[in-house]
Motif scaffolding. Sequence first.
Motif, short mmCIF file in Angstrom:
data_model
loop_
_atom_site.label_atom_id
_atom_site.label_comp_id
_atom_site.label_asym_id
_atom_site.label_seq_id
_atom_site.Cartn_x
_atom_site.Cartn_y
_atom_site.Cartn_z
N ASN A 1 0.86 -1.18 0.00
CA ASN A 1 0.00 0.00 0.00
C ASN A 1 0.91 1.25 0.00
N LEU A 2 1.17 1.75 -1.22
CA LEU A 2 2.09 2.88 -1.34
C LEU A 2 1.57 4.12 -0.62
N SER A 3 0.26 4.33 -0.71
CA SER A 3 -0.31 5.54 -0.13
C SER A 3 -0.05 5.62 1.36
N ARG A 4 -0.19 4.46 2.05
CA ARG A 4 0.02 4.45 3.50
C ARG A 4 1.49 4.31 3.86
N SER A 5 2.25 3.58 3.04
CA SER A 5 3.67 3.37 3.34
C SER A 5 4.48 4.65 3.16
N LEU A 6 4.13 5.42 2.13
CA LEU A 6 4.92 6.62 1.85
C LEU A 6 4.45 7.84 2.61
N ASP A 7 3.37 7.72 3.38
CA ASP A 7 2.91 8.86 4.17
C ASP A 7 3.98 9.32 5.14
N ARG A 8 4.74 8.33 5.68
CA ARG A 8 5.78 8.70 6.64
C ARG A 8 6.95 9.43 5.95
N ILE A 9 7.12 9.22 4.64
CA ILE A 9 8.25 9.82 3.91
C ILE A 9 7.83 11.09 3.19
N LEU A 10 6.71 11.00 2.49
CA LEU A 10 6.29 12.11 1.65
C LEU A 10 5.10 12.88 2.20
N GLY A 11 4.47 12.36 3.26
CA GLY A 11 3.28 13.02 3.78
C GLY A 11 3.59 14.30 4.54
N ASP A 12 4.79 14.39 5.11
CA ASP A 12 5.16 15.59 5.87
C ASP A 12 5.70 16.64 4.91
N THR A 13 4.94 17.70 4.71
CA THR A 13 5.34 18.78 3.79
C THR A 13 5.71 20.05 4.54
N LYS B 1 1.54 8.24 -14.60
CA LYS B 1 0.49 7.78 -13.70
C LYS B 1 0.84 8.17 -12.27
N ILE B 2 -0.10 8.79 -11.56
CA ILE B 2 0.15 9.24 -10.19
C ILE B 2 0.11 8.04 -9.25
N LEU B 3 1.23 7.80 -8.55
CA LEU B 3 1.31 6.72 -7.57
C LEU B 3 1.03 7.22 -6.16
N TYR B 4 1.46 8.42 -5.88
CA TYR B 4 1.25 8.97 -4.53
C TYR B 4 1.25 10.49 -4.65
#
Length: 585
Positions: free
Chosen positions: A180-192, A209-212
């Motif tokens: 689940n890329l959306s939930r896995s990458l939240d910790r990396i890319l979610g903090d803006t 294609k948008i992945l996240y």
Amino acid sequence: MKITSGLNRQIFLAMTFVGLFPLLIMAFQNHIFARNSIENVEKEHLSFSLRSRLLWLRTWVSHTRQDFYHLAFTGSGRQGGSEQERYLLAARKLFKGHIIYRSISLYRSDWSLLVRYPEGVKGAVQMPQGQYRRALEAPGGLFQLGGEYRHDNGDVILPVGQALLNKQGEVGAFLVAEVNLSRSLDRILGDTSDLNEGGRYILVSRQGKILYRSSLADQTEPVQECAGNRVPTSLLDSPAWQVRRMLNCEGDEVYSIHAPIDEFDWLLISQFPTGGALNQFQSFILYGLVTVFVTVLIVVVLAKNLSSRLTAPLDELARVARRITAGQHSQRLPPFKEEYVQEVGEAFNTMMDTLEQQQRSMLQSTALSTVGRMSSSIVHEMRNPLSSIKINLQALARKVAGDEAYGEMADISLVQVGRLEQMFDDLLQFSKPLDIRKKKITFCQLVDEVLTTLQSEAAAKDIVLRVEDNLGNALFRADRAHSCRALANLVGNAIQWSPVASEVIIAGQRPRDGTGAVLISVTDHGPGLTVEQMEKVFHPFFTTRELGTGLGLANVKKVMDYQGGAVFAGNNPEGGAVFSLLFQD
């Protein structure tokens, strides 16, 4: 703002323009430079944030690759248990990692399902097919990524596959996980938080294609998705690591930069709105406008005060000029504080004093001219009767020569007649204009004629006429006859005022100012001149001698004025008077 005069208005406008024009130019330049500087800083900021997130993302990929790499050799190890148990153990280990999985499926070598975690997973789990399945079966193709697809809840699911080897080093099973890329990458890319307001990170495939996509912290409404969940092709075709202005999916202008992730054939994009980058700049503009307003106010006030100060002396000059025109000729400009204005005021006052003096001289000259014309007429009328009187007195004097009383009376009468004749001659000379004919002469030529004329008169009083020639053969232009008569008048006066057995000095020299003029001075050892005498000595009919006519020195001044020269009177520090003739060469 009330401006009282046209000159004041012109000075005010000129000073305001001179003061504000450079200010406006600098403000415009600072605006451009500040905007560019902020944009450059924000672009560097955007580039730095992308590098940091790219480093974290590659670390995440590296950890994922390492997890599957260790699992690949689970079945070939020496640990106890059957191969199937070891495969099941490998599947369970994935849940202890840092990645969030939607499902984990363990397939036998013939692709029959051995186990699936979690057992109650919702939604269909796709079995690897086609090219992705062949890539897992290929020798050496242990770690493989599958095609991505989007789940119903909007999360991006990424299949990750790994072939598991048995003890013989052959493929014994296939482990396929749905990340689940959306939930896995939240910790990396979610903090803006390291981006400006409205910034976000977007992970896309090479096909766009948008992945996240990180969500906005201040988002209150759902974000409008891009058409087909794809980013614009203009972004995909642009060079990597280059900040560009572009329109995002919502149609807003953003700064955008992207970099490739070659391991997965992805692109990581970092964006934030251009307006957010310039929010601070907008506050600077507000502060700048306040500063400009205050500066403009100060410039206007200073220009008004300075223009008033510059025009105030002119107003005072106009006021004094009007009073002088109205007949108040004694009016003068008052002192000014400014040195340059004070110089103008002193020059004006000096000019008015000179004009007033010239006016007095002109009136005096006019009066004298009138008196001269009248005197000339009177003298012509009186000379004939005076000549008859003189002739008769001379005849009577001869008749009474033997009579002491009458003889003395006759002599006195003849002396007075002679005085009248001398007065008439001086008056005629003073009243008629002079015919000046200037020629080049030397000092010696002028003095020799005077000495020839007055030598006997000086000898009668035992007076020495001493000549000091400091000019030599230097030539100067003068009317010889009139100049000789003027010099003879000065020398004759010096002989009359000098005591017996003294000397009269006749000197010729150059003035100290170095103008090339010639100065001839006559110095006696008489009583000298008082201050009052020096002021009136050249006035007509002014005399201190009992038998003087008061026209001798006036004629000397007239001769020098007609030649463009001057005559001066003063006292000798050693005693006596000094009269000087100045000839302009």
